[in-house]
Design a protein around this motif. Structure first.
Motif, PDB file in Angstrom:
ATOM      1  N   ASP A   1      -6.793   8.998   0.999  1.00 10.57           N
ATOM      2  CA  ASP A   1      -7.548   8.940   2.253  1.00 10.57           C
ATOM      3  C   ASP A   1      -8.934   8.336   2.064  1.00 10.57           C
ATOM      4  O   ASP A   1      -9.922   8.799   2.637  1.00 10.57           O
ATOM      5  CB  ASP A   1      -7.661  10.334   2.881  1.00 10.57           C
TER       6      ASP A   1
ATOM      7  N   LEU B   1      -3.669   5.366   1.668  1.00 10.14           N
ATOM      8  CA  LEU B   1      -2.955   6.590   2.015  1.00 10.14           C
ATOM      9  C   LEU B   1      -2.854   7.547   0.842  1.00 10.14           C
ATOM     10  O   LEU B   1      -2.547   8.725   1.025  1.00 10.14           O
ATOM     11  CB  LEU B   1      -1.546   6.236   2.510  1.00 10.14           C
TER      12      LEU B   1
ATOM     13  N   TYR C   1      -7.424   1.127   4.330  1.00 13.16           N
ATOM     14  CA  TYR C   1      -7.314   2.586   4.249  1.00 13.16           C
ATOM     15  C   TYR C   1      -6.216   2.903   3.234  1.00 13.16           C
ATOM     16  O   TYR C   1      -5.062   2.493   3.391  1.00 13.16           O
ATOM     17  CB  TYR C   1      -6.956   3.175   5.617  1.00 13.16           C
TER      18      TYR C   1
ATOM     19  N   CYS D   1      -1.310   0.892   1.599  1.00 15.64           N
ATOM     20  CA  CYS D   1      -2.595   0.811   2.295  1.00 15.64           C
ATOM     21  C   CYS D   1      -2.356   0.349   3.731  1.00 15.64           C
ATOM     22  O   CYS D   1      -1.394  -0.353   4.035  1.00 15.64           O
ATOM     23  CB  CYS D   1      -3.544  -0.179   1.602  1.00 15.64           C
ATOM     24  N   LEU D   2      -3.279   0.757   4.586  1.00 14.31           N
ATOM     25  CA  LEU D   2      -3.311   0.303   5.970  1.00 14.31           C
ATOM     26  C   LEU D   2      -4.430  -0.711   6.093  1.00 14.31           C
ATOM     27  O   LEU D   2      -5.598  -0.421   5.764  1.00 14.31           O
ATOM     28  CB  LEU D   2      -3.538   1.470   6.931  1.00 14.31           C
TER      29      LEU D   2
ATOM     30  N   THR E   1       1.090  -1.866   8.674  1.00 14.24           N
ATOM     31  CA  THR E   1       0.271  -0.865   9.379  1.00 14.24           C
ATOM     32  C   THR E   1       0.876  -0.536  10.733  1.00 14.24           C
ATOM     33  O   THR E   1       0.909   0.644  11.145  1.00 14.24           O
ATOM     34  CB  THR E   1      -1.158  -1.398   9.535  1.00 14.24           C
TER      35      THR E   1
ATOM     36  N   HIS F   1      -9.962   9.687   9.166  1.00 14.13           N
ATOM     37  CA  HIS F   1      -8.551   9.784   8.819  1.00 14.13           C
ATOM     38  C   HIS F   1      -7.805   8.661   9.520  1.00 14.13           C
ATOM     39  O   HIS F   1      -8.291   8.066  10.488  1.00 14.13           O
ATOM     40  CB  HIS F   1      -7.997  11.166   9.226  1.00 14.13           C
ATOM     41  N   TRP F   2      -6.579   8.339   9.012  1.00 16.04           N
ATOM     42  CA  TRP F   2      -5.843   7.238   9.629  1.00 16.04           C
ATOM     43  C   TRP F   2      -5.459   7.548  11.085  1.00 16.04           C
ATOM     44  O   TRP F   2      -5.194   6.637  11.864  1.00 16.04           O
ATOM     45  CB  TRP F   2      -4.590   6.904   8.807  1.00 16.04           C
TER      46      TRP F   2
ATOM     47  N   CYS G   1      -4.170  -5.596  13.064  1.00 19.13           N
ATOM     48  CA  CYS G   1      -3.702  -5.003  11.810  1.00 19.13           C
ATOM     49  C   CYS G   1      -2.453  -5.766  11.359  1.00 19.13           C
ATOM     50  O   CYS G   1      -1.875  -6.555  12.105  1.00 19.13           O
ATOM     51  CB  CYS G   1      -3.414  -3.513  11.982  1.00 19.13           C
TER      52      CYS G   1
END
Length: 755
Positions: free
Chosen positions: A124, A121, A119, A91-92, A185, A159-160, A181
């Motif tokens: 998404d 991955l 977020y 995850c972000l 990330t 989206h990332w 972050c």
């Protein structure tokens, strides 16, 4: 069959077919449907178009060239990893905040709420989590459920690649501003080529800052120095305890009385407690002075103060007693009475040392030391029972058995010293009687047993049960009992008027004397050693001692041989030294390992049985046959005869000569004991096996030798290269086995006592 028309009665069916389902045209690989390369017919049967008959000449699909030219080596295809497996649980994490408007509140207009944008991955998706803050009054936790967040009305999703620091994103009508972050990330975005902006600070919430300012300690006026509440909370239950004396011996019927002075730190009050002793004849009043503030000068009062009907208050007193005024060795006045402080407890000493930096003096001794009670005389023994048992009854009111030495009983359990005795006969019929004396090392008592003699008219058995034997002439109230030091060969033992003489003892008695030489006089040990030697009990010890001397000489010779052995360097080691490579050679370590191997080899040659040092002195006997021994060849190895360490199974030249002369020694023993004669011969050459010679049938018969009664005798053996020695240490060195011969002085041993 193929040419017949399809008419009733002319068609045939295959009875072996049982499956008529249509085959699928897709197959599932890694969760995806892929079309098949080859198709099958109904029931999974092969189609005719896929047979070899329909293969064209240039068809590369169904024609495999490897059948003709062989397979070629090719690189393995990379393993396919699905997207959801590659990014599973990755995850972000972005830190963001949003401002929430507050209505109808005079204290705040908006709130700053911190959230975490997560977020995933894997699929998404995005979720919004708000950390919980205690006492915030807000519903915190998950604000947005995990799903794909729409970006626009055209069907686009966040989206990332759209996320970055300092960027605002709108999620369901709420604008979130990203400020920071985590490390993962940052590394992931950098690996994907996304350049992140510098992190920002989250603005402070106005209402939260206001609450923190209000919670801070406000600056007020200084509290008074004497805060009673603070003193109560800090010093409640803490009391300074002093021991004091009031000397009232100047008045009539006065005496020295003992008190306790208690100073309470919580309110600076003092109380005095009288300590009563048992049977002092005084009324049990517990307190001389109740808890109150004590003035230092109790007569100091204003002149115009009406003390006839009013008591003193704090305003009229100039000064009260404080902790600094109470010191050990000082005198204080308690309402006109002088009290001397003689001691204080441990808490009081620590308080003065840590708080006031004052060390209290050591306590003052005021009690007279009690007189020692007079020694109680021991009553005389009345003759009934044992002396220890009667003495124990005088120490306690209730009779108790005498205490025993438990450690001695545990160490010497079931251990006895046995002696053989005869009676100092008064009557002729008692001369044949023999007795066995058993001395118990655990209890120290003795018991006597008489072996029965057939046709003697005397009944054997127990002569004396376990009892303590008193030496003659000792004090009846403090008797001296027989101990092992009084028991030797020829000693006279008095047993209730009967005299016994010790004539023999076990070999275990001699062993016990050698193990405990501090418990026996040297004369007693020498007396028993001479007796054991005359009886022949020490022959095995003498042989073991001679064998130990031989083993020591062999070890000395092997040590000399081992020093001559030099380690030769191999060609590889010489090459390494010349090229100056390796660096792992340690000459000192190699020398230690060589010495260790040599010691292990020497230990393997030594006999495992070792004779304990019993302190046996070599005593030589006289052999009536004098033997003249000629020149004896040396047993030393010449240069060139020794190529290395002799193996364990091959006799060395020294051992061959020793075996040869050992045979000569046995023959000489036969001369002394059985009258057989022998002549010493030269040793056989090295390597030749020694064959014992058969004794001639016409050997010289000699009468058995007569041993004189002297205590120091020497063997009569003459050597060609040495004069005759009257006294020789080595008893069995008859043919000069390269052993050192030292003359010694004959020591006259003390004769055995017969009284």
């Amino acid at each position: 069959m193929a040419g017949l028309p399809k008419l009733p009665g002319l068609t045939f069916s295959d009875p072996t077919l049982s499956k008529f389902n249509r085959a699928s045209t897709f197959e599932i690989r890694n969760g995806y449907k892929l079309p098949k390369a080859e198709y099958t017919g109904i029931g999974g049967r092969q189609l005719e178009v896929n047979s070899v008959a329909y293969i064209e000449k240039g068809d590369p699909v169904r024609y495999d060239p490897s059948l003709t030219y062989g397979r070629t080596r090719s690189r393995a295809l990379p393993q396919f990893t699905p997207h959801f497996v590659l990014y599973d649980q990755k995850c972000l994490n972005f830190t963001a905040f949003f401002k929430q408007s507050v209505f109808d509140s005079p204290n705040e207009y908006y709130r700053v709420r911190q959230v975490n944008l997560i977020y995933f991955l894997e699929d998404d998706t995005i979720t919004v989590m708000e950390p919980k803050i205690p006492n915030s009054g807000l519903e915190q936790g998950r604000l947005v459920r995990r799903n794909r967040i729409p970006k626009t009305d055209l069907g686009d999703y966040w989206h990332w690649k759209d996320l970055n620091l300092g960027k605002d994103i709108c999620i369901y009508g709420i604008v979130y501003h990203i400020v920071d972050c985590d490390v993962f990330t940052k590394e992931y975005m950098r690996s994907q080529g996304v350049i992140l902006k510098d992190p920002e600070q989250i603005p402070q919430d106005p209402y939260t800052m206001q609450r923190k300012m209000e919670s801070m300690a406000s600056v007020g006026k200084t509290p008074p120095a004497d805060d009673k509440l603070r003193r109560f909370l800090e010093y409640d239950g803490k009391v300074l305890n002093f021991d004091a004396l009031w000397d009232d011996r100047d008045s009539e019927y006065g005496e020295l009385r003992y008190y306790k002075v208690l100073y309470f730190l919580a309110d600076d009050t003092i109380s005095v407690k009288e300590m009563h002793e048992r049977n002092n004849g005084r009324d049990p009043f517990p307190m001389l002075l109740k808890k109150t503030k004590l003035p230092k000068i109790w007569t100091d009062r204003p002149v115009d103060y009406p003390s006839a009907y009013m008591e003193l208050s704090d305003a009229e007193v100039t000064e009260f007693y404080q902790p600094k005024d109470l010191l050990v060795g000082e005198t204080i006045f308690i309402l006109g009475r002088k009290f001397l402080l003689i001691n204080c407890d441990k808490f009081t000493r620590n308080y003065y040392k840590k708080v006031l930096c004052i060390d209290q003096k050591p306590p003052i001794e005021w009690k007279e030391k009690p007189k020692e009670p007079p020694e109680k005389p021991m009553p005389p023994h009345d003759g009934f029972g044992g002396l220890e048992d009667s003495l124990q009854n005088t120490l306690t009111f209730l009779p108790q058995p005498p205490k025993k030495d438990v450690i001695r009983q545990l160490l010497n359990a079931n251990k006895y010293l046995r002696y053989e005795m005869i009676m100092d006969a008064v009557h002729p019929e008692d001369k044949i009687r023999k007795f066995l004396l058993n001395y118990s090392l655990a209890e120290g008592n003795c018991k006597i047993y008489e072996p029965p003699i057939r046709n003697s008219g005397i009944t054997g058995g127990k002569y004396l049960s376990s009892t303590y034997l008193i030496k003659p002439g000792s004090d009846p109230l403090n008797p001296c009992y027989y101990n092992p030091a009084d028991l030797y060969i020829g000693a006279r033992i008095y047993v209730f008027g009967t005299v016994f003489i010790i004539t023999d003892a076990d070999l275990a008695v001699y062993r016990y004397m050698l193990d405990n030489p501090d418990k026996f006089p040297p004369a007693v040990i020498e007396n028993l050693r001479n007796h054991m030697f005359k009886k022949g009990y020490l022959q095995e010890d003498i042989d073991n001692l001679v064998e130990a001397n031989k083993e020591a000489e062999k070890k000395a010779q092997r040590d000399a041989i081992g020093q001559l052995v030099e380690k030769k360097k191999t060609e590889l080691e010489k090459c390494h030294e010349a090229m100056n490579i390796g660096g792992g050679f340690d000459n000192e370590y190699d020398e230690k390992m060589k010495q260790k191997l040599l010691r292990e080899y020497e230990q393997s040659l030594i006999h495992t049985y070792k004779v304990p040092p019993h302190g046996i002195k070599p005593i030589n006997l006289v052999c009536p046959n004098k033997i003249i021994i000629g020149d004896v060849k040396s047993a030393e190895c010449q240069e060139g005869e020794l190529s290395g360490i002799t193996p364990k199974h091959i006799d060395t030249p020294e051992e061959i000569k020793q075996k040869y002369y050992a045979n000569v020694l046995e023959k000489h023993h036969d001369i002394c004991e059985h009258g057989k004669s022998v002549v010493c011969k030269d040793a056989p050459p090295v390597g030749e096996e020694v064959v014992p010679e058969e004794l001639p049938t016409d050997y010289l018969k000699i009468s058995p030798p007569e041993f004189p009664g002297e205590s120091c005798l020497a063997k009569q053996v003459s050597f060609a290269d040495q004069k005759e020695d009257p006294c020789h240490k080595d008893r069995k060195d008859l043919c000069n086995l390269k052993q050192r011969k030292e003359p010694c002085d004959c020591t006259q041993l003390p004769p055995c006592r017969t009284d």
